[in-house]
Design a protein around this motif. Structure first.
Motif, PDB file in Angstrom:
ATOM      1  N   ILE A  13      39.816 140.721  25.487  1.00  0.00           N
ATOM      2  CA  ILE A  13      40.195 140.371  26.630  1.00  0.00           C
ATOM      3  C   ILE A  13      39.091 139.638  27.577  1.00  0.00           C
ATOM      4  CG2 ILE A  13      41.206 141.030  29.120  1.00  0.00           C
ATOM      5  CD1 ILE A  13      42.419 143.441  27.617  1.00  0.00           C
ATOM      6  N   SER A  63      43.274 138.259  34.944  1.00  0.00           N
ATOM      7  CA  SER A  63      42.968 139.423  34.132  1.00  0.00           C
ATOM      8  C   SER A  63      43.542 140.640  34.970  1.00  0.00           C
ATOM      9  CB  SER A  63      41.411 139.660  33.814  1.00  0.00           C
ATOM     10  OG  SER A  63      40.769 140.053  34.863  1.00  0.00           O
ATOM     11  N   ARG A  86      48.983 146.581  27.606  1.00  0.00           N
ATOM     12  CA  ARG A  86      50.088 145.957  26.795  1.00  0.00           C
ATOM     13  C   ARG A  86      49.629 145.257  25.629  1.00  0.00           C
ATOM     14  NH1 ARG A  86      52.434 143.199  32.016  1.00  0.00           N
ATOM     15  NH2 ARG A  86      51.203 141.573  30.762  1.00  0.00           N
ATOM     16  N   LEU A  87      48.311 144.760  25.757  1.00  0.00           N
ATOM     17  CA  LEU A  87      47.743 143.836  24.626  1.00  0.00           C
ATOM     18  C   LEU A  87      47.345 144.773  23.891  1.00  0.00           C
ATOM     19  CD1 LEU A  87      46.101 141.129  26.782  1.00  0.00           C
ATOM     20  CD2 LEU A  87      48.441 141.002  25.745  1.00  0.00           C
ATOM     21  N   SER A 145      46.944 146.088  33.868  1.00  0.00           N
ATOM     22  CA  SER A 145      48.207 146.088  32.998  1.00  0.00           C
ATOM     23  C   SER A 145      48.083 145.504  31.593  1.00  0.00           C
ATOM     24  CB  SER A 145      49.569 145.589  33.561  1.00  0.00           C
ATOM     25  OG  SER A 145      49.515 144.133  33.592  1.00  0.00           O
ATOM     26  N   TYR A 146      46.993 144.421  31.437  1.00  0.00           N
ATOM     27  CA  TYR A 146      46.805 144.001  30.095  1.00  0.00           C
ATOM     28  C   TYR A 146      46.198 145.113  29.302  1.00  0.00           C
ATOM     29  CZ  TYR A 146      47.602 139.377  31.779  1.00  0.00           C
ATOM     30  OH  TYR A 146      48.145 138.262  32.605  1.00  0.00           O
TER      31      TYR A 146
END
Length: 100
Positions: free
Chosen positions: A3, A11, A18-19, A14-15
């Protein structure tokens, strides 16, 4: 998967859940203020701790000063990148320096 530019633009926390990321890259804008702003220092420290608690490697972008590198190492940052460590070079030059 990393990321990139974490903490800026789109950014989001939550990423992180989720990623399928392996690493989080702290944006240079935070590294720039690290040695002069206690709020930024606290924020970066917490980003590093959060990322590690999720099993992510932390990379600091734009490290240009020894003091920045020292603080990041003390906080447990896994990897540093920036002009302090080396300037970008063409791939042929890099390969010659590594293989020499």
């Amino acid at each position: 998967i990393a990321i990139d530019d974490f903490g800026t633009g789109y950014s989001s926390l939550s990423y992180l859940s989720r990623l399928p990321a392996d690493a989080l890259k702290i944006d240079q804008s935070f590294v720039d203020r690290l040695a002069t702003d206690t709020s930024t220092l606290a924020l970066v420290k917490n980003i590093i701790e959060l990322a590690h608690s999720l099993g992510l490697t932390v990379v600091a972008e734009g490290v240009e000063q020894e003091e920045q590198a020292r603080l990041l190492r003390l906080m447990g940052c896994d990897e540093l990148q920036g002009f302090l460590l080396g300037r970008p070079v063409p791939v042929d030059d890099f390969e010659r320096s590594v293989l020499a």
